[in-house]
Design a protein around this motif. Structure first.
Motif, mmCIF file in Angstrom:
data_model
loop_
_atom_site.group_PDB
_atom_site.id
_atom_site.type_symbol
_atom_site.label_atom_id
_atom_site.label_comp_id
_atom_site.label_asym_id
_atom_site.label_seq_id
_atom_site.Cartn_x
_atom_site.Cartn_y
_atom_site.Cartn_z
ATOM 1 N N SER A 201 8.239 -2.494 -14.474
ATOM 2 C CA SER A 201 9.684 -2.487 -14.177
ATOM 3 C C SER A 201 10.025 -3.527 -13.119
ATOM 4 C CB SER A 201 10.118 -1.108 -13.695
ATOM 5 O OG SER A 201 9.726 -0.881 -12.341
ATOM 6 N N GLY A 202 9.049 -3.809 -12.232
ATOM 7 C CA GLY A 202 9.253 -4.823 -11.196
ATOM 8 C C GLY A 202 10.129 -4.394 -10.041
ATOM 9 N N GLU A 203 10.512 -3.132 -9.981
ATOM 10 C CA GLU A 203 11.482 -2.698 -8.976
ATOM 11 C C GLU A 203 10.975 -2.859 -7.548
ATOM 12 O OE1 GLU A 203 12.715 1.228 -9.908
ATOM 13 O OE2 GLU A 203 13.680 0.661 -11.800
ATOM 14 N N LYS A 204 9.665 -2.618 -7.338
ATOM 15 C CA LYS A 204 9.108 -2.724 -5.989
ATOM 16 C C LYS A 204 8.331 -4.026 -5.779
ATOM 17 C CE LYS A 204 8.740 2.274 -5.269
ATOM 18 N NZ LYS A 204 7.833 3.401 -4.925
ATOM 19 N N LEU A 205 8.425 -4.909 -6.738
ATOM 20 C CA LEU A 205 7.690 -6.177 -6.679
ATOM 21 C C LEU A 205 8.643 -7.341 -6.937
ATOM 22 C CD1 LEU A 205 4.618 -5.011 -8.804
ATOM 23 C CD2 LEU A 205 4.708 -5.194 -6.308
ATOM 24 N N PRO A 206 9.607 -7.551 -6.060
ATOM 25 C CA PRO A 206 10.673 -8.520 -6.337
ATOM 26 C C PRO A 206 10.208 -9.968 -6.392
ATOM 27 C CG PRO A 206 10.797 -7.757 -4.066
ATOM 28 C CD PRO A 206 9.799 -6.878 -4.756
ATOM 29 N N LEU A 207 9.053 -10.282 -5.785
ATOM 30 C CA LEU A 207 8.601 -11.673 -5.737
ATOM 31 C C LEU A 207 7.406 -11.951 -6.640
ATOM 32 C CD1 LEU A 207 8.880 -12.522 -1.913
ATOM 33 C CD2 LEU A 207 10.578 -12.813 -3.730
ATOM 34 N N LEU A 208 6.979 -10.986 -7.433
ATOM 35 C CA LEU A 208 5.779 -11.164 -8.242
ATOM 36 C C LEU A 208 5.970 -12.281 -9.278
ATOM 37 C CD1 LEU A 208 3.022 -9.574 -8.322
ATOM 38 C CD2 LEU A 208 3.827 -8.680 -10.511
ATOM 39 N N THR A 209 5.014 -13.209 -9.296
ATOM 40 C CA THR A 209 5.042 -14.301 -10.275
ATOM 41 C C THR A 209 3.772 -14.377 -11.113
ATOM 42 O OG1 THR A 209 4.214 -15.880 -8.627
ATOM 43 C CG2 THR A 209 6.610 -15.728 -8.909
ATOM 44 N N ARG A 210 2.727 -13.686 -10.685
ATOM 45 C CA ARG A 210 1.484 -13.645 -11.480
ATOM 46 C C ARG A 210 1.039 -12.196 -11.636
ATOM 47 N NH1 ARG A 210 -4.037 -13.177 -10.805
ATOM 48 N NH2 ARG A 210 -5.261 -14.174 -12.461
ATOM 49 N N LEU A 211 0.864 -11.778 -12.883
ATOM 50 C CA LEU A 211 0.462 -10.408 -13.171
ATOM 51 C C LEU A 211 -0.712 -10.421 -14.131
ATOM 52 C CD1 LEU A 211 0.870 -7.323 -13.044
ATOM 53 C CD2 LEU A 211 2.518 -7.570 -14.935
ATOM 54 N N ALA A 212 -1.803 -9.772 -13.728
ATOM 55 C CA ALA A 212 -2.972 -9.614 -14.591
ATOM 56 C C ALA A 212 -3.221 -8.129 -14.804
ATOM 57 C CB ALA A 212 -4.193 -10.282 -13.970
ATOM 58 N N LEU A 213 -3.078 -7.679 -16.025
ATOM 59 C CA LEU A 213 -3.435 -6.325 -16.432
ATOM 60 C C LEU A 213 -4.494 -6.508 -17.506
ATOM 61 C CD1 LEU A 213 0.169 -4.824 -16.706
ATOM 62 C CD2 LEU A 213 -1.440 -4.577 -14.791
ATOM 63 N N SER A 214 -5.741 -6.544 -17.092
ATOM 64 C CA SER A 214 -6.788 -7.064 -17.967
ATOM 65 C C SER A 214 -7.984 -6.138 -18.050
ATOM 66 C CB SER A 214 -7.225 -8.445 -17.462
ATOM 67 O OG SER A 214 -7.775 -8.347 -16.158
ATOM 68 N N ASN A 215 -8.962 -6.556 -18.896
ATOM 69 C CA ASN A 215 -10.237 -5.857 -19.027
ATOM 70 C C ASN A 215 -10.031 -4.403 -19.443
ATOM 71 O OD1 ASN A 215 -13.130 -6.318 -18.703
ATOM 72 N ND2 ASN A 215 -13.052 -4.799 -17.072
ATOM 73 N N SER A 216 -9.095 -4.188 -20.363
ATOM 74 C CA SER A 216 -8.706 -2.821 -20.718
ATOM 75 C C SER A 216 -9.057 -2.477 -22.155
ATOM 76 C CB SER A 216 -7.205 -2.632 -20.517
ATOM 77 O OG SER A 216 -6.801 -1.354 -20.989
ATOM 78 N N GLU A 217 -9.411 -1.201 -22.354
ATOM 79 C CA GLU A 217 -9.625 -0.700 -23.714
ATOM 80 C C GLU A 217 -8.305 -0.508 -24.445
ATOM 81 O OE1 GLU A 217 -13.628 1.954 -23.691
ATOM 82 O OE2 GLU A 217 -11.967 2.810 -22.540
ATOM 83 N N TYR A 218 -7.213 -0.346 -23.716
ATOM 84 C CA TYR A 218 -5.907 -0.155 -24.370
ATOM 85 C C TYR A 218 -5.035 -1.407 -24.202
ATOM 86 C CZ TYR A 218 -4.295 1.455 -19.671
ATOM 87 O OH TYR A 218 -3.973 1.567 -18.320
ATOM 88 N N GLN A 219 -5.643 -2.571 -24.399
ATOM 89 C CA GLN A 219 -4.935 -3.839 -24.218
ATOM 90 C C GLN A 219 -3.768 -4.001 -25.195
ATOM 91 O OE1 GLN A 219 -6.731 -5.774 -21.627
ATOM 92 N NE2 GLN A 219 -4.610 -6.363 -21.357
ATOM 93 N N ASP A 220 -3.892 -3.455 -26.409
ATOM 94 C CA ASP A 220 -2.786 -3.526 -27.365
ATOM 95 C C ASP A 220 -1.557 -2.782 -26.842
ATOM 96 O OD1 ASP A 220 -4.069 -5.109 -29.192
ATOM 97 O OD2 ASP A 220 -4.305 -3.550 -30.723
#
Length: 315
Positions: A201-220
């Motif tokens: 949602s980004g609500e608490k991360l107003p300046l985020l420009t790089r996001l890695a959600l990786s190495n996951s079994e539920y990547q789809d």
């Protein structure tokens, strides 16, 4: 990645502090000091090595510390390391970056590294800008507000859901870079895509420009959530690599919101068909983005008619 020790951290060259000889001070500029003891039969514990470091190096000048091995990290947690650093926080006013657990497989497998509650590192160092932790076994975090943290990295073969939720519930107004290696159930990962919703949602991360959600079994499922996530238009780099990404996940990315504003989309280590890779290249590369689709290292295994797929970093 994790096969070599850190050579640079926080934009500084890493210099090993010798625990058994007099240190050689750097001739030019600041360094990131790596403080480590052998993980097998060390001559001293990590807190004692840290005390030797504080006696030899002016702690008020230290900008970055890389914590390597501690005694038996496959059995003993990093609690003593965290306690020693927190106790010394008043003597480390310039500290801006911490890496806890810079170990290769020769020291300890990533999923065997026993971590601890690292919340106190954030509360004790309000000026900290970068925190990186390797290993998810017994890792804990309480939601915090931190005004100055710019980069937060958790590398693991299995990240506990409580840690994922704590990151999602934390208030990090200056964070620009968030990296979570979610891992597998076999090594303690028990999060779900729902746990990632506050991050996306980004609500608490107003300046985020790089996001890695990786190495996951539920990547789809992550890819499908990213396809409509409010935070995506603000990103410059999106990393969904190292996981079990199939054509269904890539199809969701292609059918969702535009990704052509991204500078980098990292999907390496995937289980995509050749046709899907070509579709992704045709749709995204004309924008000028760097699209990483290397997938030759992700191989399926079949046993008794069942196909098994694995993340890049497990044990």
């Amino acid at each position: 990645m994790i096969s070599e020790l850190q050579k640079e951290f926080h934009g500084l060259p890493v210099l090993e502090f010798p625990i058994d000889t007099a240190p050689t001070m750097p001739e030019e500029g600041p360094v990131a000091w790596r403080i480590s003891v052998p993980t097998y039969e060390p001559p001293m514990g990590w807190p004692e090595a840290f005390e030797k470091f504080r006696a030899a190096v002016d702690p008020s000048t230290v900008q970055a510390i890389v914590v390597g091995g501690w005694t038996d990290p496959y059995e003993e947690s990093s609690a003593d390391v965290v306690e020693a650093l927190v106790a010394a926080s008043g003597d480390l006013p310039a500290l801006r970056a911490l890496f806890i657990g810079d170990m290769t497989v020769e020291d300890c497998e990533i999923s065997w590294i026993v971590q601890s509650d690292v919340t106190a590192l954030l509360t004790a160092f309000p000026r900290l800008e970068h925190l990186s932790v390797r290993g998810g076994n017994q890792l804990a975090l309480t939601p915090v507000r931190h005004e100055n943290l710019r980069s937060l990295v958790f590398e693991s073969g299995g990240l506990p859901a409580d840690v994922v939720r704590a990151v999602a519930d934390s208030d990090l107004p200056s964070l620009t870079d968030l990296e979570l290696w979610l891992g597998t159930e076999e090594y303690g990962a028990d999060s779900s895509v729902e746990d990632l919703a506050p991050i996306l949602s980004g609500e608490k991360l107003p300046l985020l420009t790089r996001l890695a959600l990786s190495n996951s079994e539920y990547q789809d499922e992550i890819a499908a959530a990213v396809a409509t996530a409010p935070i995506v238009p603000r990103l410059r780099v999106l990393d969904l690599s190292k996981g079990v990404l199939l054509d269904a996940g890539a199809e969701a990315l292609l059918g969702g919101q535009s990704l052509t504003h991204l500078e980098t989309l990292d999907l390496h280590h995937n289980y995509l068909s050749d046709g899907m890779r070509e579709r992704l290249r045709a749709a995204l590369e004309p924008s000028g983005m760097h699209l990483s689709l290397d997938g030759e290292d992700a191989e399926e295994d079949e046993y008794d008619g069942t196909i098994y797929r694995s993340v890049a970093v497990g044990e």
